[in-house]
Design an enzyme around this catalytic site. Structure first.
Site, PDB file in Angstrom:
ATOM      1  N   TYR A 152      35.871  77.484  67.569  1.00  0.00           N
ATOM      2  CA  TYR A 152      36.503  77.714  66.553  1.00  0.00           C
ATOM      3  C   TYR A 152      37.392  78.569  66.489  1.00  0.00           C
ATOM      4  O   TYR A 152      36.977  79.834  66.504  1.00  0.00           O
ATOM      5  CB  TYR A 152      35.971  77.051  65.434  1.00  0.00           C
ATOM      6  CG  TYR A 152      35.055  77.362  64.821  1.00  0.00           C
ATOM      7  CD1 TYR A 152      35.190  78.609  64.106  1.00  0.00           C
ATOM      8  CD2 TYR A 152      33.634  77.490  65.605  1.00  0.00           C
ATOM      9  CE1 TYR A 152      34.359  79.502  63.212  1.00  0.00           C
ATOM     10  CE2 TYR A 152      32.739  78.522  64.228  1.00  0.00           C
ATOM     11  CZ  TYR A 152      32.719  79.099  63.182  1.00  0.00           C
ATOM     12  OH  TYR A 152      31.971  80.164  62.846  1.00  0.00           O
ATOM     13  N   ASP A 163      37.179  83.701  60.325  1.00  0.00           N
ATOM     14  CA  ASP A 163      36.306  83.846  61.246  1.00  0.00           C
ATOM     15  C   ASP A 163      36.552  82.749  62.500  1.00  0.00           C
ATOM     16  O   ASP A 163      37.829  81.968  62.945  1.00  0.00           O
ATOM     17  CB  ASP A 163      35.068  82.543  60.553  1.00  0.00           C
ATOM     18  CG  ASP A 163      34.177  82.339  61.081  1.00  0.00           C
ATOM     19  OD1 ASP A 163      33.839  83.578  61.821  1.00  0.00           O
ATOM     20  OD2 ASP A 163      32.848  81.518  61.096  1.00  0.00           O
TER      21      ASP A 163
END
Length: 281
Positions: A152, A163
């Protein structure tokens, strides 16, 4: 510096004396420059300290550890930080940032009817993250209750990245539908196909919620091990009921008490994720 983490499928393995693998991180100037998974080759409690020493390890991060193993590592000049749980990479990074404190010797060898020499789960069965029993599944869908691996990338609305599992070089592994992930992320994965890539936009209510004044709590320093060394403004990690680390911020401290803001740093924020489902088991 070298850090060794007791390791199993991306997570910190909770029983030092029974670990079959370590993930070893080589750190230079506060950054991980190399990482590898090393098999313990069947070494038991007595041999693991020697095995770790031969790897040139300076620090061991683990879940439960008994007095004998803790003493052997200390005698070898190896620092031990016990009581850690969750994703091994996240825990290693937290240590590098100075955000972990050790729980000390935390294996009593007798809890829950486990075999002799097996470490008990810190916090009881409710804190095992599935180690002592099946997790409660709170979502419905074809992937609910299954172990999923995803890559992701997370971004804010301005496009800045906060992130990415791609940057770490390893997919995130979790039990889908068990509440181990933020609600919107979990709900997106629960019906995905392997190989599918999905873009989602989450409002705060589907992510980390809105800031909650009741999540700012004050503790007696003597009741919170390691808190005497913390400073205002410092971020440290605690662990939730699933055994996952989450950051808290020290917002006040005096001689007797310390106040922690447990609101997630992204509380109140809208988040975007590009999710790729890599594997379902």
């Amino acid at each position: 510096m070298k850090i060794a983490v007791t390791y199993d499928n991306g997570e910190v393995f909770q029983h030092f004396g029974h670990t079959e693998q370590f993930k070893v991180y080589e750190v230079e100037a506060g950054k991980v420059v190399h990482m590898e998974v090393v098999a313990a080759n069947g070494a038991g409690h007595d041999a693991l300290a020697t095995f770790i020493g031969e790897l040139g390890v300076d620090v061991v991060l683990c879940g439960g550890i008994g007095d004998g193993a803790n003493h052997a590592l200390s005698e070898a000049g190896i620092e031990v930080v016990s009581g850690t749980r969750g994703n091994a990479d996240v825990v290693a990074e937290a240590y590098i940032r100075g955000e972990l404190t050790s729980a000390g010797v935390n294996c009593d060898h007798h809890d829950h009817g486990h075999d002799e020499d097996e470490c008990s789960c810190s916090g009881g069965c409710g804190g095992c993250g599935g180690g002592c029993g099946a997790p409660r599944i709170i979502l419905e869908g074809k992937n609910a209750g299954k172990t999923c691996k995803v890559h992701y990338t997370g971004t804010f609305n301005d496009g800045s990245k906060f992130d990415s599992s791609y940057d770490r070089g390893e997919p995130l592994e979790f039990i889908c539908g068990a509440g181990m992930m933020i609600r919107g992320f979990d709900a997106a994965v629960v019906n995905m196909e392997v190989g599918e890539i999905l873009d989602i936009h989450l409002m705060p209510e589907e992510a980390y919620g809105m800031p909650d004044p009741s999540a700012v709590l004050t503790f007696e320093i003597e009741q919170l091990a390691g808190s005497e060394n913390l400073e205002v403004g410092q971020q440290v990690y605690l662990y939730n009921e699933m055994g996952q680390p989450f950051p808290v911020k020290v917002v006040a401290k005096d001689d007797a008490t310390i106040t922690l803001d447990m609101n997630h740093e992204m509380a109140g924020k809208e988040l975007n994720f590009k999710i790729e489902l890599v594997e379902v088991q």
